[in-house]
Design an enzyme around this catalytic site. Structure first.
Site, PDB file in Angstrom:
ATOM      1  N   GLY A  33       0.832  -1.202   0.000  1.00 34.42           N
ATOM      2  CA  GLY A  33       0.000   0.000   0.000  1.00 34.42           C
ATOM      3  C   GLY A  33       0.858   1.240   0.000  1.00 34.42           C
ATOM      4  CG  ASN A  34      -0.182   4.632  -1.629  1.00 31.38           C
ATOM      5  OD1 ASN A  34      -0.871   5.520  -1.158  1.00 31.38           O
ATOM      6  ND2 ASN A  34      -0.559   3.921  -2.681  1.00 31.38           N
ATOM      7  CG  HIS A  35       2.657   6.682   3.893  1.00 35.54           C
ATOM      8  ND1 HIS A  35       2.382   5.979   5.047  1.00 35.54           N
ATOM      9  CD2 HIS A  35       3.959   6.460   3.631  1.00 35.54           C
ATOM     10  CE1 HIS A  35       3.477   5.372   5.460  1.00 35.54           C
ATOM     11  NE2 HIS A  35       4.459   5.653   4.613  1.00 35.54           N
TER      12      HIS A  35
END
Ligand code: CTP
Ligand code: CA
Length: 222
Positions: A33-35
């Site tokens: 995933g990512n932020h």
């Protein structure tokens, strides 16, 4: 917006907005995933709805309330997001704000275990480019807006993305400044006429300014 165009300048228009990250499963309990917080995309969906548009918001996994008057479709992966966007067409406006994971792994059917032979290899596959698909679509929305998260030469990278992805406008962010999860951002709007520096602003203000700009585009005012 209301002062300039009356209360509902985008009445009768359908806007498709993507927001948040995507999560790409590795196994039943883990993901890539990512932020991305989804705040910018949700604020844009809210601003377009407030301007009178019918809004379909395709949201990755985020913890945000659905803005008033917005139809929300929750998805997890890039491929689900792409399918939901295709299904939402036709639209007059597309604003692709999601931080789509660039790669996915082949998800193991069972939880990966430490078995003493070292870490499992992850073989990655590139995800479809949802914005480019919409930008070159047979039923392309009249106005296609992308975002670009960049470090380094912001304007050069974002201008190249505008052309490559078939977008009319790119809202370019310098992510070396700690934008993810923040309520503030610093963007440039890249159009065919070149870049416009919108300066450091709250994400809420970027949303309202972009919605006003979109209203002006359909109003025919240069
Ligand atoms: N985007 C998309 N689908 C992808 C990747 C990106 O729709 N698979 C969209 C984003 O929603 C955004 C724009 O493309 O509107 C630019 O995203 P960005 O991550 O900056 O660009 P990439 O093309 O993925 O290039 P890179 O991450 O390598 O800079
Ligand atoms: Ca990317």
């Amino acid at each position: 917006i209301a002062a300039q165009f009356g209360p509902k300048p985008l009445a009768g228009r359908h806007a498709l907005v993507t927001a948040g990250p995507t999560h790409e499963p590795i196994d039943p309990v883990r993901f890539i995933g990512n932020h991305s917080s989804g705040k910018q995309g949700f604020a844009i969906a809210a601003a377009l709805a407030a301007a009178g548009a019918r809004v379909t918001l395709v949201a990755g996994p985020v913890h945000l309330a659905t803005p008033a008057g917005v139809t929300r479709i929750d998805v997890m992966t890039a491929r689900q997001m792409q399918a939901a966007c295709e299904a939402a067409l036709p639209a007059d406006i597309a604003v692709m704000v999601a931080a789509v994971a660039d790669w996915r792994a082949e998800a193991a059917p069972a939880k990966l275990k430490k078995d003493g032979s070292g870490p499992p290899p992850l073989s990655l596959t590139e995800n479809p480019d949802i914005l480019a698909g919409i930008g070159h679509h047979a039923r392309r929305p009249a106005l296609v807006v992308g975002f670009a998260a960049e470090t380094g030469d912001l304007i050069a990278h974002a201008s190249a993305k505008r052309l490559k992805k078939g977008a009319d406008w790119i809202v370019a962010n310098d992510v070396s400044e700690g934008v993810f999860g923040s309520d503030h951002t610093h963007v440039q709007l890249i159009t065919a006429a070149g870049p416009e520096d919108w300066g450091p602003t709250p994400k809420q203000a970027v949303a309202e300014r972009l919605a006003g700009r979109i209203a002006r585009h359909f109003d025919g005012t240069p």
